[in-house]
Motif scaffolding. Structure first.
Motif, short mmCIF file in Angstrom:
data_model
loop_
_atom_site.label_atom_id
_atom_site.label_comp_id
_atom_site.label_asym_id
_atom_site.label_seq_id
_atom_site.Cartn_x
_atom_site.Cartn_y
_atom_site.Cartn_z
N PHE A 294 0.83 -1.21 0.00
CA PHE A 294 0.00 0.00 0.00
C PHE A 294 0.86 1.26 0.00
N LEU A 295 1.87 1.30 0.88
CA LEU A 295 2.73 2.48 0.96
C LEU A 295 3.56 2.64 -0.30
N ASN A 296 3.99 1.54 -0.90
CA ASN A 296 4.72 1.62 -2.17
C ASN A 296 3.85 2.22 -3.27
N MET A 297 2.56 1.83 -3.27
CA MET A 297 1.67 2.31 -4.32
C MET A 297 1.36 3.80 -4.20
N LEU A 298 1.64 4.39 -3.04
CA LEU A 298 1.45 5.83 -2.87
C LEU A 298 2.58 6.64 -3.49
N GLU A 299 3.71 5.96 -3.78
CA GLU A 299 4.83 6.66 -4.39
C GLU A 299 4.56 6.91 -5.86
N VAL A 300 5.04 8.04 -6.35
CA VAL A 300 4.81 8.41 -7.75
C VAL A 300 5.40 7.36 -8.69
N ASN A 301 6.62 6.93 -8.40
CA ASN A 301 7.30 5.96 -9.26
C ASN A 301 7.22 4.57 -8.63
N ASN A 302 5.99 4.09 -8.39
CA ASN A 302 5.82 2.78 -7.76
C ASN A 302 6.05 1.67 -8.78
N GLU A 303 6.03 0.42 -8.29
CA GLU A 303 6.37 -0.72 -9.15
C GLU A 303 5.38 -0.88 -10.31
N VAL A 304 4.12 -0.60 -10.06
CA VAL A 304 3.13 -0.74 -11.14
C VAL A 304 3.35 0.32 -12.21
N THR A 305 3.62 1.55 -11.78
CA THR A 305 3.90 2.62 -12.75
C THR A 305 5.13 2.30 -13.58
N LYS A 306 6.17 1.76 -12.93
CA LYS A 306 7.37 1.37 -13.68
C LYS A 306 7.03 0.31 -14.73
N TYR A 307 6.22 -0.65 -14.34
CA TYR A 307 5.84 -1.71 -15.27
C TYR A 307 5.04 -1.14 -16.45
#
Length: 362
Positions: free
Chosen positions: A307-320
């Motif tokens: 959850f906290l990772n997904m709050l970051e602008v450059n999270n893993e899903v965005t990178k993917y």
């Protein structure tokens, strides 16, 4: 390319307990080490070494459940000492192997991916009747009156209520997605309803009809037992945390059980929960967006990290998304379901992320 990635996954799985060599994998695949690493991360959303770490630790939880010696498990999975294994285990699950072994706590599954496997939403397999019978033998009182089952979503509610899977007990759905949008300190208050409705770009009236009215039994009746049916993914765990915070705010005095399961199967891990700290966790995580200092169930610890990772602008899903920007939105959503099963997002959450990423970086 899917077949190529699957070959890499199969090779890694066959050599999981050996010391990993990227050069050996590259030689087997016939490509350079850099190309193998790049393509694996592009397809799976994690590095090869991170994949190996998570797979080893997840598989070791099954060994811990069987009461094997922790040192033997550490050696089998390639750790130089029990202490090194314990450090790695705690970094992922938020608890020690010894505590896990004593309490058999629920964790997020990290299973071997099948690249061509599709996601068809929530499904129970054909063994659900056997699993329900097993649960009844363990805690038969949870199938009687004076029990409320809170289910994660309308689809699950309809399955349980129509077939009376928990006998004569009552059933309500929690039709929310607490992993997105703002929330308030007082759960299910008037202010909560207004903030959540606005976040979903819906009217207060529609929100009440969709989320609040279906839970009338929770608000109006007293129960000796409450059984919480929530999956192990981040989406479900943030919903679970919200319900637990509400029960604490209302000073619920009965017993609370978590029936935790993976979305693609119906194997239930039942745990009795003791109320007392969940509102503080809810406030830290869902309001202040910070990691709590309180010890957590491993499955919730993992979900909070996500959850906290997904709050970051450059999270893993965005990178993917950015690494696969040539794919159509429909194809990208399908892949996101497969690559990030521990998030538990639905179509709408992924489409919003795709649009946000493309608008930000294009």
């Amino acid at each position: 390319m899917d077949e190529y990635i699957q070959l890499m996954i199969d090779w890694i799985e066959e050599n999981l307990t050996n010391e990993f060599s990227l050069d050996e994998l590259a030689h087997y695949m016939g490509y350079s080490p850099y190309y193998c690493s790049f393509k694996f991360h592009q397809a799976t959303g994690v590095s090869i070494r991170r994949y190996i770490l998570l797979r080893k630790l997840y598989l070791s939880t099954e060994e811990l459940r069987s009461k094997r010696k922790i040192l033997d498990i550490a050696v089998e999975y390639g750790y130089s000492s029990q202490e090194a294994y314990s450090r790695a285990f705690k970094s992922v699950f938020g608890t020690s192997p010894k505590a896990f072994q004593m309490n058999k706590l629920p964790v997020q599954s990290f299973v071997k991916p099948t690249i061509n496997q599709s996601k068809d939403g929530f499904m129970m397999n054909f063994t659900r009747e056997n699993e329900m019978e097993r649960l009844k033998n363990v805690n038969g009182e949870l199938f009687d009156q004076d029990v409320l089952n809170i289910l994660n979503g309308q689809m699950m509610y309809e399955e349980f209520a129509s077939k009376k899977l928990m006998g004569d007990s009552d059933y309500v759905p929690f039709n929310e997605a607490m992993c997105v949008n703002a929330t308030t300190k007082q759960v299910f208050s008037e202010g909560f309803i207004k903030v959540r409705a606005a976040g979903h770009q819906d009217s207060v009236e529609n929100y009440i009809q969709k989320v609040m009215k279906p839970m009338d039994d929770l608000f109006k009746k007293d129960y000796q037992y409450i059984v919480l049916w929530f999956g192990e993914d981040m989406f479900c765990q943030m919903n679970l945390l919200t319900i637990l915070a509400y029960l604490e705010q209302g000073q619920y005095k009965g017993k609370v059980f978590l029936n935790n399961f993976r979305e693609d199967e119906f194997k239930v891990n039942q745990t009795e929960l003791l109320l007392g700290d969940y509102y503080a966790i809810y406030e830290d995580v869902l309001i202040h967006h910070k990691k709590p200092s309180i010890e957590l169930l491993p499955v919730m610890y993992q979900a909070i990290d996500l959850f906290l990772n997904m709050l970051e602008v450059n999270n893993e899903v965005t990178k993917y998304i950015l690494k696969n920007k040539d794919l159509s939105p429909d194809e990208l959503v399908k892949r996101l379901f497969k690559v990030f099963p521990t998030l538990g997002y639905g179509d709408s959450q992924y489409i919003a992320l795709i649009n946000q990423a493309r608008n930000t970086y294009d």
